[in-house]
Structure formats: C-alpha cells, structure tokens
Write an enzyme that holds these catalytic residues in place. Structure first.
Site, PDB file in Angstrom:
ATOM      1  N   ASP A 121      22.624   9.279   4.147  1.00  0.00           N
ATOM      2  CA  ASP A 121      22.246   8.054   3.443  1.00  0.00           C
ATOM      3  C   ASP A 121      20.733   8.003   3.192  1.00  0.00           C
ATOM      4  O   ASP A 121      19.957   8.259   4.110  1.00  0.00           O
ATOM      5  CB  ASP A 121      22.654   6.859   4.325  1.00  0.00           C
ATOM      6  CG  ASP A 121      22.957   5.645   3.500  1.00  0.00           C
ATOM      7  OD1 ASP A 121      23.028   5.756   2.266  1.00  0.00           O
ATOM      8  OD2 ASP A 121      23.098   4.560   4.088  1.00  0.00           O
TER       9      ASP A 121
HETATM   10  C1  LIG Z   1      26.583  22.011  -1.069  1.00  0.00           C
HETATM   11  C2  LIG Z   1      26.130  20.791  -0.415  1.00  0.00           C
HETATM   12  C3  LIG Z   1      26.555  20.543   0.976  1.00  0.00           C
HETATM   13  C4  LIG Z   1      25.328  19.962  -1.107  1.00  0.00           C
HETATM   14  C5  LIG Z   1      24.819  18.663  -0.612  1.00  0.00           C
HETATM   15  C6  LIG Z   1      23.680  18.220  -1.434  1.00  0.00           C
HETATM   16  C7  LIG Z   1      23.259  16.797  -1.087  1.00  0.00           C
HETATM   17  C8  LIG Z   1      22.167  16.611  -0.084  1.00  0.00           C
HETATM   18  C9  LIG Z   1      23.841  15.763  -1.696  1.00  0.00           C
HETATM   19  C10 LIG Z   1      23.528  14.333  -1.422  1.00  0.00           C
HETATM   20  C11 LIG Z   1      24.514  13.484  -2.163  1.00  0.00           C
HETATM   21  C12 LIG Z   1      24.413  12.003  -1.978  1.00  0.00           C
HETATM   22  C13 LIG Z   1      25.035  11.188  -3.038  1.00  0.00           C
HETATM   23  C14 LIG Z   1      23.830  11.448  -0.913  1.00  0.00           C
HETATM   24  C15 LIG Z   1      23.678   9.980  -0.698  1.00  0.00           C
HETATM   25  O1  LIG Z   1      22.374   9.551  -1.100  1.00  0.00           O
HETATM   26  P1  LIG Z   1      22.252   8.302  -2.057  1.00  0.00           P
HETATM   27  O2  LIG Z   1      22.234   8.790  -3.484  1.00  0.00           O
HETATM   28  O3  LIG Z   1      23.379   7.354  -1.771  1.00  0.00           O
HETATM   29  O4  LIG Z   1      20.861   7.706  -1.700  1.00  0.00           O
HETATM   30  P2  LIG Z   1      20.560   6.147  -1.407  1.00  0.00           P
HETATM   31  O5  LIG Z   1      21.301   5.819  -0.130  1.00  0.00           O
HETATM   32  O6  LIG Z   1      19.064   6.118  -1.237  1.00  0.00           O
HETATM   33  O7  LIG Z   1      21.044   5.364  -2.588  1.00  0.00           O
END
Ligand SMILES: CC(C)=CCC/C(C)=C/CC/C(C)=C/COP(=O)(O)OP(=O)(O)O
Length: 274
Positions: A42
């Site tokens: 997160d």
């Molecule tokens: C192959 C592999 C394992 C890849 C993973 C790559 C990666 C780190 C993806 C994160 C995706 C994601 C939507 C995370 C949540 O942050 P958010 O967008 O919800 O951020 P926020 O909480 O600040 O809104």
C-alpha cells in the site's frame, strides 16, 4: 584512482551490512521462523506524489522494495511470500492507471524470468493467483510462462495475487466444489471445509503466519479473508517503497512472542487436564 577507491568502499560497506544482516538472522533463528509472510503493497502512488515523481516511478521503487524484502525473507528461511499486487476492484481505476500497472508487471515478470534473474539465483518458484482471465493477454501469457519456468524451484515460493479478491476466490471455490460433486454424482453429499480449501487459488500455500500492510492501514481490503484468521497483523506507518528490514524483523519478533505465549498456554491447558 578516486573512482576505484570509492567502489572499494561501497563494496566493503555492502559486505559489512550483509554480514550484520546474517548475524541478526542467526539470532532470530533461535525462535520459530514464519513459514509464510503476506504483504499488502500500500502507498506506491502516495510515495510518488510525496517525492513529486510520476506514478509509474512509484511502482518501480515499490518493486525494488519487494525484491529487497524477498531477499531478506529468503536469507531468513521464510518459505512462502504472498503479495497483493492488483485487486479486481483496482480494474475500476482510470484506464491509463490500469495500463501503467499492467505494463510494469509485464516488464518485471520478463526481467525476473531471465536466466540471470533473481528467481534462478535464489531458486524461487512463482505462482500467480486470482482470476487470471481478467488480465491483459500479454501479462497472462507472461505469468503462465513464469509459473512454468520456475515450477521446479524449491527454495522459496513467491505468490503474486493479481485480479484477486477474497470474495471472488471463495465464490469460485464453492462453484468448483458443486461442479465437482455433480460430476461425480454426489449432489446429496455436503460440501466440507476441506473441499472448499482444495479449490481455493491459495491452495498453493499454507495460511500466512504474518500479514504486513504498509501505510498504517488496518483494513484487509478483501485479501486472504479465509486464510488470515490466525495471522499476526502488522501495519507500520510507512509507504510501501519505504518498507525495510527493520519492519520485517519487528514483525518476526512479534510473531515469536505470540508463538511462545501460545506454547505456554497450550502447556498450561495440557497440565490442567492431567
Ligand atoms: C511482478 C510483480 C510482482 C510486480 C509488482 C509490481 C508492483 C510493485 C506493483 C504495485 C501495484 C499496486 C497497485 C500497488 C498499490 O499501490 P497504490 O497504487 O494503491 O498506491 P496508493 O496506496 O498510494 O494509492
């Protein structure tokens, strides 16, 4: 000359840090080591905004944090890690945001499965769980390829939950149970807990011992609802890209404290029934 001595200092500091980390892990290994640690990643976009970066950069730094923690878990002797990368709900985000995450996933999966990549280096098996039909086709194909290529690895399992929600997982498992029973002419027989568990996407791993969610949020957000009834929940107030070794160590120490309390309680109950 100056460049050479700088890189020597960097290498020396690197090996000193590695030595101290291994020493710390030896110390932790005196107690029980969690078999399975799950993470909710997160705060990647918030991190990007905090440092005035593009959202995509936030995800990239988030991926590096994941690799850092995976390396630590491997050294510590954890056998499974599960990461909640993208929920079914997340498909409701703006199309370019969904595309950003899908492109990053594709790029990272392709990098991970390279010959010299971290999966081969550490013997990591990769499993993708969720409603994979919802993924963009190139990502789904890359995910299937990663599972195929790493199926023989035995050291650590990295479970990636994408297009996943717990309610979807449970519904899907219940439907498969009913279809199974119908196919074997067993409609009268009741569905047991073990039947449902066998059909869960998460049947590839035991239940998590620890669930770590960053950014101080204490909600489960439809993640592993069935599997976390006995997990230790820990929610440090840092954004995912800022998560570090000390958060993992703190979670493991708390897990060990709870385990020793449960062990003492079991012994008490045993003695009082003697
Ligand atoms: C192959 C592999 C394992 C890849 C993973 C790559 C990666 C780190 C993806 C994160 C995706 C994601 C939507 C995370 C949540 O942050 P958010 O967008 O919800 O951020 P926020 O909480 O600040 O809104």
């Amino acid at each position: 000359m100056e460049k050479q001595s700088n890189s020597l200092v960097v290498r020396l500091v690197g090996s000193l840090v590695g030595y101290m980390r291994r020493f710390l892990f030896r110390f932790l290994s005196v107690g029980p080591i969690p078999c399975h640690v799950a993470f909710i990643l997160d705060g990647n976009r918030r991190y990007a905004r905090k440092w005035k970066m593009d959202d995509r950069m936030g995800y990239k730094v988030g991926f590096l944090a994941l690799m850092r923690l995976m390396r630590c878990c491997h050294e510590l002797g954890v056998k499974y890690i599960t990461v909640y990368v993208f929920s079914i709900e997340n498909f409701k985000r703006r199309p370019e945001e969904v595309q950003n995450v899908m492109e990053l996933m594709l790029e990272k999966i392709e990098g991970l499965i390279k010959e010299e990549g971290i999966l081969n280096q550490y013997g990591v098996r990769m499993e993708f769980v969720g409603n994979l039909k919802l993924l963009a086709e190139p990502v789904r194909i890359a995910a299937e390829k990663a599972m195929r290529l790493t199926a023989h690895h035995k050291s650590l399992v990295l479970v990636v939950a994408v297009a996943y929600t717990s309610t979807d997982e449970i519904t899907h498992a219940a439907q498969e149970c009913c279809q199974d029973k119908a196919a074997h002419g067993n409609q009268q027989q009741l569905v047991e807990v073990a039947d449902v568990e066998r059909h869960m996407y998460m049947a590839v791993a035991p239940d998590p011992d620890i669930l770590l969610r960053t950014s101080g949020e204490t909600r489960l957000s439809n993640f592993l609802l069935w599997q976390t009834s006995n997990s230790l929940l820990y929610s440090p107030a840092v954004l995912w890209p800022e998560v570090g070794l000390h958060h993992l160590v703190w979670a493991v120490l708390n897990f060990q404290r709870v385990q020793s309390y449960l062990h003492k309680r079991r012994n008490c109950l045993y003695l009082s029934t003697q």
